[in-house]
Design an enzyme around this catalytic site. Sequence first.
Site, mmCIF file in Angstrom:
data_model
loop_
_atom_site.group_PDB
_atom_site.id
_atom_site.type_symbol
_atom_site.label_atom_id
_atom_site.label_comp_id
_atom_site.label_asym_id
_atom_site.label_seq_id
_atom_site.Cartn_x
_atom_site.Cartn_y
_atom_site.Cartn_z
ATOM 1 N N ARG A 131 57.107 18.602 63.758
ATOM 2 C CA ARG A 131 56.780 17.175 63.683
ATOM 3 C C ARG A 131 56.793 16.772 62.204
ATOM 4 O O ARG A 131 55.857 16.186 61.685
ATOM 5 C CB ARG A 131 55.427 16.882 64.352
ATOM 6 C CG ARG A 131 54.256 17.750 63.921
ATOM 7 C CD ARG A 131 52.938 17.227 64.496
ATOM 8 N NE ARG A 131 51.799 18.022 64.116
ATOM 9 C CZ ARG A 131 51.256 18.992 64.854
ATOM 10 N NH1 ARG A 131 51.774 19.285 66.039
ATOM 11 N NH2 ARG A 131 50.195 19.657 64.422
ATOM 12 N N SER A 182 65.063 11.294 66.451
ATOM 13 C CA SER A 182 63.918 12.152 66.138
ATOM 14 C C SER A 182 62.694 11.655 66.899
ATOM 15 O O SER A 182 62.420 10.455 66.921
ATOM 16 C CB SER A 182 63.626 12.135 64.640
ATOM 17 O OG SER A 182 62.368 12.740 64.384
ATOM 18 N N ASN A 199 69.416 16.132 69.522
ATOM 19 C CA ASN A 199 68.239 16.373 68.696
ATOM 20 C C ASN A 199 67.260 17.259 69.471
ATOM 21 O O ASN A 199 67.601 17.818 70.516
ATOM 22 C CB ASN A 199 67.598 15.025 68.321
ATOM 23 C CG ASN A 199 66.971 15.037 66.937
ATOM 24 O OD1 ASN A 199 66.273 15.985 66.574
ATOM 25 N ND2 ASN A 199 67.204 13.991 66.165
#
EC number: 1.3.5.2
Length: 340
Positions: free
Chosen positions: A112, A175, A246
């Site tokens: 993250r 993302s 992704n």
Amino acid sequence: MFYKLAQKVMFQMDPEKAHHFALNSLMATANTPLDCFYAQKIAPSPVEFMGVTFPNPVGLAAGMDKDGECIDGFHAMGFGHIEVGTVTPRPQPGNDLPRLFRLKPAKGIINRMGFNNKGVDNLIANLKAAKSGALIGVNIGKNKDTPVEQGKDDYLICMDKVYEYAAYIAVNISSPNTPGLRSLQYGDLLDDLLGSLKAKQKDLAQKHGKYVPIALKIAPDLSDEEIQKIADSLIKNQFDGAIATNTTLSRDGVSGLMNANETGGLSGKPLNLLSTSVIKKLSSCLNGQIPIIGVGGINSAADAIDKLDAGASMVQIYSGFIYQGPKLIKDIIEACRVRK
């Protein structure tokens, strides 16, 4: 052998500290006799993609070398291209630590990071300093504090600045670690973004006297209908390529493992089948009109071939590269050569 020893040491370290240690080591040894510990001689296996001739079909995915500090080191390993970034107009620290987690039994990683990078101007200085002549893809994104509705402006700023230094530009709207970013994959926001980028590309091609292709990087967490709509928008706006995929928010295949409940995007081996299925669906929707780079969970040459069979023209690796080392590059290139 050397990589396995180095990996053993680095896997005892905090993942992000290990990442910085690896990058610093590459920076210190690139273009010196010490690069013999990781440099590989790989016979060319050229691939034509988006109008660019790549020396081989294996690239380094975005996220490993966000600021373009280790281009020469990664090029020495044999990568056919290196995708740097994600880079944003202004520097930003990313999310709070810790933000990177290994799932070693599953050969997975959760991150993250949040687009931590030193900004587009710093990246350009590093691209200018690179000596290897590597083909560079530049992955661009928006700053965290830029409202989604104004996100287009950040992409246009980055595109304008990196255009003359890039072999291609990757547009990252997938993302899961930047609030609201994935909403740019849908409807009018997507059409507006792609149309604006395509118009900017036309202006920059005239200004610089060269055409730099643009590709859209998409998420794996999409319905069939969403994939179709993205494909329609890519075709409508005459985008040059797609990058699939992704990281995923899914935890299929890792539930119960240490760190599996951490917030963030999951990459590595657990992502492989999901990513390949998205590539297959996207390829069908695009019907050969737009080529695809396949990325997500490649842990072996066979995984890479599966992505090519699903419709990709080239592949990228990141998490699999961490777990397998530079040998994975050579293995995939050899498998692709046999497949031809």
